[in-house]
Design an enzyme around this catalytic site. Structure first.
Site, PDB file in Angstrom:
ATOM      1  N   PHE A   1       0.823  -1.200   0.000  1.00 53.78           N
ATOM      2  CA  PHE A   1       0.000   0.000   0.000  1.00 53.78           C
ATOM      3  C   PHE A   1       0.861   1.255   0.000  1.00 53.78           C
ATOM      4  O   PHE A   1       1.853   1.341   0.736  1.00 53.78           O
ATOM      5  CB  PHE A   1      -0.885   0.059   1.252  1.00 53.78           C
ATOM      6  CG  PHE A   1      -1.905  -1.024   1.353  1.00 53.78           C
ATOM      7  CD1 PHE A   1      -3.206  -0.829   0.915  1.00 53.78           C
ATOM      8  CD2 PHE A   1      -1.576  -2.262   1.905  1.00 53.78           C
ATOM      9  CE1 PHE A   1      -4.155  -1.830   1.013  1.00 53.78           C
ATOM     10  CE2 PHE A   1      -2.521  -3.274   2.018  1.00 53.78           C
ATOM     11  CZ  PHE A   1      -3.806  -3.051   1.568  1.00 53.78           C
ATOM     12  N   ASP A   2       0.488   2.227  -0.830  1.00 51.72           N
ATOM     13  CA  ASP A   2       0.953   3.585  -0.612  1.00 51.72           C
ATOM     14  C   ASP A   2       0.147   4.111   0.574  1.00 51.72           C
ATOM     15  O   ASP A   2      -0.996   3.703   0.786  1.00 51.72           O
ATOM     16  CB  ASP A   2       0.694   4.437  -1.857  1.00 51.72           C
ATOM     17  CG  ASP A   2       1.054   5.895  -1.639  1.00 51.72           C
ATOM     18  OD1 ASP A   2       2.173   6.163  -1.180  1.00 51.72           O
ATOM     19  OD2 ASP A   2       0.197   6.748  -1.894  1.00 51.72           O
ATOM     20  N   LYS A   3       0.724   5.018   1.367  1.00 52.71           N
ATOM     21  CA  LYS A   3       0.028   5.475   2.583  1.00 52.71           C
ATOM     22  C   LYS A   3      -0.977   6.588   2.305  1.00 52.71           C
ATOM     23  O   LYS A   3      -2.181   6.446   2.522  1.00 52.71           O
ATOM     24  CB  LYS A   3       1.040   5.952   3.632  1.00 52.71           C
ATOM     25  CG  LYS A   3       0.379   6.476   4.922  1.00 52.71           C
ATOM     26  CD  LYS A   3       1.409   6.966   5.916  1.00 52.71           C
ATOM     27  CE  LYS A   3       2.040   8.272   5.471  1.00 52.71           C
ATOM     28  NZ  LYS A   3       1.082   9.404   5.482  1.00 52.71           N
TER      29      LYS A   3
END
Length: 631
Positions: free
Chosen positions: A315-317
């Site tokens: 995941f990108d945050k």
């Protein structure tokens, strides 16, 4: 027109030929059963067979040229054989089913991706270059070289990677870092091509230009990652590598033994797997249709197959696990006149380029009194020192307070430490050397995201990892709160892509979830790229799965749907192959099996796989059962 051009033209109209064939079949059945016009029926079926077999025969010829006996070869021989023994109904229906199955699959697989084009269009095309007479002139980006002096005005894209030599401004670096908070740039700071100057004016010196810029590398990374992805191969093409020759050999052997041409052709007809042709596409269409109703876009059968086998989700945050809009989350007051302190802070932040200024202004709202800021000094890496009506106001971090000799008692120091440990950005406000206010700003984690991550684990995603351009401290805290497997901060696009390649070398099947332009290389590199629908168009085009409205709660449904669809495909394949084997065995070792009965069974098997595939339209993810402790 050359032979190759004729073949290409016919194949380009393959879908139109399929529907023309269907029209003729409808006419034939209507003429036979409704009007009693047997001759009209026969003619319509003959024409449908002839026009339908042409594109299939061309594909068969092309596969034979490269020494591959494809399913097209089997269909061509079977249809010609049925036509020779005057079973026009069988020949017409077989050609239509084959063409229609091809149409359904291509409709879901051939999603044109314009990510490269869109990225290229977003790259700056011109720059304000300092000429020999000292004036700035707009020139093509191709005329900019390393060492040139450039000017960037408010609202413009930064044309190159470079260093600020004069001026100050706030830059939106979302295209590079993925972080939504603008970054304040001053003298000696570095800027990146493709980012946008929201306010201020900057004078920069070019350090990297063209393809060497960070933005240029993003384009290159997306292109190379997409090129490395092979085109989707249909299962029946792989299956035909051994199935088609086997049926052909069987038909020849039967003819040589029994000298019965009709029996041999019947084997070819019964061996033509109509249910197999339609079974996989109908599963795809039903699965994709279910996803669309739930706000999920699945881009084709290969995506579904890969997604169903995912064991690692990265995941990108920002904008994915978090909302992407920093807000004031906590406030501590130390002074007596809080109303006046907030008025001072509002008046200063209103003129500020600080990335967190908007969150502060939104929190305070329009105060009763607006103060005139007489002096406003920006301290690099610290904050702002201002003069309001002879009162000295200091706004910034703890280091600035220490440098300005503002005393912080034990409670204040403990408050700062505790909030920083929780991942907050701290803004302190001192009035006449007395700390009056502590404001905590934080990007909020999406509601219920932890519950969705727990569901993904239960569905088979063993590794849940965060990669972000944000600082490691904040990323670590988000990871801890959500129970992630791993978390890494301070990562540029190429770092994220390299990490995904590392996971793939470790034989992990990786999905990447992101929403920014900077995420495009990772979305393209992962086996499955999952884009948030409210993200950039490039991220959406590059992604294999799109969650519309950026609803992360749809991800477990998408994952479960992919698994259910993959299972459904296998079921349909099993049904199709099982029916064909049973038909051929029955034909060879029983007296009752013939072409008519075989045809009826074929149609029944096609109906079965269609109904089985349609079950996916009603697929719903089973709710998680939560056991309550008796303690």
């Amino acid at each position: 027109m050359s032979k190759m051009n004729i073949q290409k033209t016919i194949l380009n109209y393959k879908n139109q030929i399929a529907f023309l064939s269907l029209f003729l079949i409808v006419i034939a059945f209507s003429g036979h059963y409704l009007l009693g016009l047997e001759k009209l029926s026969q003619i319509a079926l003959m024409i449908a067979s002839i026009i339908g077999i042409i594109p299939i025969a061309i594909q068969a010829y092309q596969s034979i040229r490269v020494k591959v006996i494809s399913i097209d070869v089997l269909v061509t021989i079977a249809v010609i054989g049925a036509f020779v023994i005057k079973n026009y109904e069988e020949s017409a229906i077989v050609t239509f089913l084959f063409l229609f199955g091809s149409y359904l699959e291509k409709k879901t697989l051939n999603k044109t991706r314009s990510a490269i084009k869109e990225l290229t269009e977003m790259a700056p095309e011109t720059a304000l270059k300092k000429m020999s007479d000292g004036m700035y002139q707009e020139v093509s980006i191709n005329l900019v070289e390393v060492g040139d002096f450039l000017q960037v005005k408010t609202g413009s894209k930064v044309p190159v990677d470079g260093k600020v030599i004069e001026g100050e401004g706030s830059i939106d670096e979302a295209s590079i870092t993925g972080e939504s908070v603008p970054v304040n740039k001053k003298q000696s700071d570095h800027v990146f091509a493709g980012t946008i100057l929201e306010n201020g004016t900057l004078h920069i010196i070019a350090e990297k230009v063209g393809e060497d810029t960070t933005f240029g590398k993003i384009i290159e990374l997306v292109e190379s990652a997409q090129d490395s992805k092979s085109e989707a191969e249909r299962f029946i093409d792989k299956f035909s590598t051994f199935y088609t020759p086997l049926v052909l050999v069987l038909a020849i052997i039967v003819y040589l033994i029994w000298q019965d041409i009709e029996l041999a052709i019947t084997i070819l007809v019964l061996g033509c797997p109509g249910a197999l042709v339609i079974g996989v596409p109908v599963s795809n269409v039903a699965g994709i249709g279910n996803g669309a109703k739930q706000g999920i876009l699945l881009k084709g059968s290969e995506v579904i197959h890969d997604f169903s086998k995912i064991d690692t989700i990265v995941f990108d945050k920002t904008g994915t696990l978090t909302i992407g809009k920093p807000v004031v989350s906590s406030v501590e007051y130390y002074g007596a006149d809080l109303k006046k302190t907030l008025g001072y802070l509002y008046s200063i932040e209103k003129e500020s380029l600080h990335p967190l200024a908007k969150a502060i202004l939104d929190y305070i709202g329009e105060p009763a009194t607006n103060y005139r800021v007489l002096k406003n000094e920006v301290v690099k890496g610290g904050g702002i020192i201002a003069d309001i009506e002879g009162i000295r106001i200091v706004v910034g971090n703890q280091k600035l307070m220490i440098d300005e000799h503002i005393e912080l008692d034990q409670k204040m120091l403990e408050d700062i430490k505790n909030f920083e440990l929780k991942g907050h950005s701290i803004v302190l406000t001192a009035v006449d050397n007395e700390l009056e206010l502590l404001m905590c700003i934080k990007d909020q984690i999406r509601p219920d995201v932890k519950k969705q991550l727990d569901q993904l684990r239960k569905q088979g995603a063993k590794n849940l990892i965060i990669l972000s351009g944000d600082n490691q401290g904040t990323v670590g805290l988000v990871s801890k709160e959500l129970g992630m497997t791993e978390a890494y901060g301070n990562m540029l696009p190429e770092d994220k892509q390299a990490f995904i390649k590392k996971l793939q070398r470790e034989h992990k099947i990786v999905a990447f979830v992101g929403d920014g332009i900077n995420d495009s290389p990772s979305l393209a590199t992962a086996q499955v790229g999952i884009a948030m629908g409210n993200g950039t168009d490039v991220a959406i085009e590059t992604g294999d799965v799109v969650l519309m409205n950026s609803d992360i709660s749809k991800l477990p449904h998408a994952f479960g749907l992919a698994k259910a669809t993959a299972r459904n495909m296998k079921q349909n394949i099993g049904i199709a192959i099982g029916v064909v084997l049973w038909l051929i065995i029955s034909l060879l070792f029983s007296e009752w099996m013939n072409m008519s009965i075989g045809m009826l069974v074929h149609e029944a098997s096609i109906l079965i796989v269609i109904l089985n595939g349609m079950r996916l339209l009603k697929y719903k993810r089973k709710p998680t059962i939560r056991w309550k402790s008796s303690i």
